[in-house]
Motif scaffolding. Structure first.
Motif, PDB file in Angstrom:
ATOM      1  N   ALA A 299      78.203  11.804 -30.770  1.00  0.00           N
ATOM      2  CA  ALA A 299      76.789  12.181 -30.889  1.00  0.00           C
ATOM      3  C   ALA A 299      76.103  11.273 -31.905  1.00  0.00           C
ATOM      4  CB  ALA A 299      76.673  13.634 -31.296  1.00  0.00           C
TER       5      ALA A 299
ATOM      6  N   GLU B 295      76.425  22.753 -25.576  1.00  0.00           N
ATOM      7  CA  GLU B 295      77.374  22.045 -26.439  1.00  0.00           C
ATOM      8  C   GLU B 295      78.690  22.818 -26.532  1.00  0.00           C
ATOM      9  OE1 GLU B 295      75.721  20.493 -30.036  1.00  0.00           O
ATOM     10  OE2 GLU B 295      77.651  19.642 -30.661  1.00  0.00           O
TER      11      GLU B 295
ATOM     12  N   ILE C 232      83.336  13.493 -27.742  1.00  0.00           N
ATOM     13  CA  ILE C 232      81.873  13.503 -27.918  1.00  0.00           C
ATOM     14  C   ILE C 232      81.460  12.573 -29.051  1.00  0.00           C
ATOM     15  CG2 ILE C 232      79.855  14.939 -28.436  1.00  0.00           C
ATOM     16  CD1 ILE C 232      81.394  17.303 -27.278  1.00  0.00           C
TER      17      ILE C 232
ATOM     18  N   ALA D  11      73.372  13.386 -23.322  1.00  0.00           N
ATOM     19  CA  ALA D  11      73.932  14.748 -23.370  1.00  0.00           C
ATOM     20  C   ALA D  11      72.829  15.790 -23.248  1.00  0.00           C
ATOM     21  CB  ALA D  11      74.740  14.954 -24.637  1.00  0.00           C
TER      22      ALA D  11
ATOM     23  N   PHE E 226      72.201  15.592 -28.827  1.00  0.00           N
ATOM     24  CA  PHE E 226      72.712  16.588 -27.886  1.00  0.00           C
ATOM     25  C   PHE E 226      71.565  17.506 -27.427  1.00  0.00           C
ATOM     26  CE2 PHE E 226      75.536  19.175 -25.671  1.00  0.00           C
ATOM     27  CZ  PHE E 226      76.748  18.509 -25.606  1.00  0.00           C
TER      28      PHE E 226
END
Ligand code: FAD
Length: 307
Positions: A75, A63, A73, A9, A34
């Motif tokens: 993460a 984000e 998502i 990401a 991220f």
């Protein structure tokens, strides 16, 4: 299962996820952190249309933009394996397995560090890794480039047009860069090249870099240079170790071999950004290639799914 699962990401992964979600397909993103390298960047002045920003600020906008879409998502998850089953299967460090019809691999890269005292402390305060990004900050000043390979000599030539003086320090007894680059560097009056030089410390005043120490590997002598900046150019390592047994073709340096539409050697697997063979490692380029890989994957899904 996902239609398209993005691994990573950073700018490439975020861009791939947004392009996929906008096609209305089931999209997921799995990433360790991220933002990727952008999270470690101080000032950014070459992200076109944004005159000046900071890494963490750009990460927050990335984000926010991804979260604006219907994207799953995940993460703080490290991916450790990719294999082909009835679908493409990604294994996480915690053992969980994610399945998807297509993938965009965007795990980026990391700059190899010198691992000497002061390097971490002065990162972003004179220690830099990207001449395209940070070169102009050292206009009229003295800098060093660590590393005499192609990236080091290219950096020296590039920087010599902006800064007052460049010293290249090469550990080995010869430069490893292409002859044409070496000749060009040697012809420039404000570039000095020191061979057999082992950088031993980055020196500063607590706020900013003031120079470096190096050992002459032939005489054993310790020397100092006064500098405003140090560009470390000893290699960019792609985060692709986890792909070794996946069947995805990598170069000798570990970069994922991609076609112009982002396709890799494995059907349904696309890749983007710094982890790939795409030349020049920059935010705007990573974002563009993320969009390309995502559209490539969408095209693949359209052609492969039953009518
Ligand atoms: P990355 O940003 O590296 O992101 C990789 C993503 O993959 C991250 O989310 C990471 O957590 C994830 N990941 C990696 N391995 C795994 C794994 N096994 N499992 C799960 N997730 C994983 N470029 C500019 O254009 N302008 C600048 O001013 C600039 N300054 C820079 C300053 C510094 C200090 C550095 C290091 C880089 C700079 N760059 C700059 C370069 C730019 O940051 C990169 O080109 C860009 O971030 C590449 O994007 P990417 O998405 O390919 O990879």
């Amino acid at each position: 299962a996902f239609d398209l699962l993005v691994v990573g990401a950073g700018p490439a992964g975020a861009s791939a996820a947004i392009y996929a979600a906008r096609k209305g397909i089931r999209t997921g993103v799995v990433a360790d952190r991220f933002g990727g390298q952008v999270a470690d960047t101080v000032g950014i002045e070459n992200f076109i249309s944004v005159k000046k920003t900071e890494g963490p600020k750009l990460v927050a906008s990335l984000e926010e933009h991804v979260r604006d879409y219907d994207v799953d998502i995940m993460a703080n998850q490290r991916v450790v394996n990719l294999r082909e089953g009835d679908m493409l299967e990604i294994t996480l460090e915690n053992g969980a397995v994610l399945k998807s019809k297509s993938l965009v691999l965007a795990t980026g890269a990391r700059w190899r560090e010198m691992n000497v005292p002061g390097e971490r402390e002065y990162r972003g305060k004179g220690v830099a890794y990207c001449p395209h990004c940070d070169g102009p900050l050292f206009k009229g000043k003295k800098v060093a480039v660590i590393g005499g390979g192609n990236s080091g000599i290219e950096a020296a030539i590039d920087l010599a047009n902006i800064v007052e003086h460049v010293t290249v320090l090469e550990f080995d007894s010869k430069l490893r860069a292409d002859e044409v680059l070496v000749r060009k560097a040697r012809s420039m009056a404000n570039i000095d090249i020191i061979l057999n030089a082992q950088t031993t410390a980055v020196n500063g005043d607590g706020q900013r870099v003031q120079g470096l120490s190096y050992k002459d590997r032939v005489s054993g002598e310790d020397n100092q240079l006064e500098l405003a900046g140090i560009f470390v150019q000893i290699g960019l390592v792609p985060n692709t170790e986890w792909l070794k047994d996946s069947g995805v073709e990598l170069t000798a340096r570990g970069e994922i071999v991609t076609a112009s539409n982002g396709e890799t050697s494995v059907k349904g697997v696309f890749a983007a950004g710094d982890a790939t063979t795409a030349p020049f490692k920059q935010i705007i380029i990573a974002m563009g290639s993320g969009a390309t890989a995502s559209l490539g994957a969408f095209d693949y899904l359209m052609r492969s799914s039953a009518p």
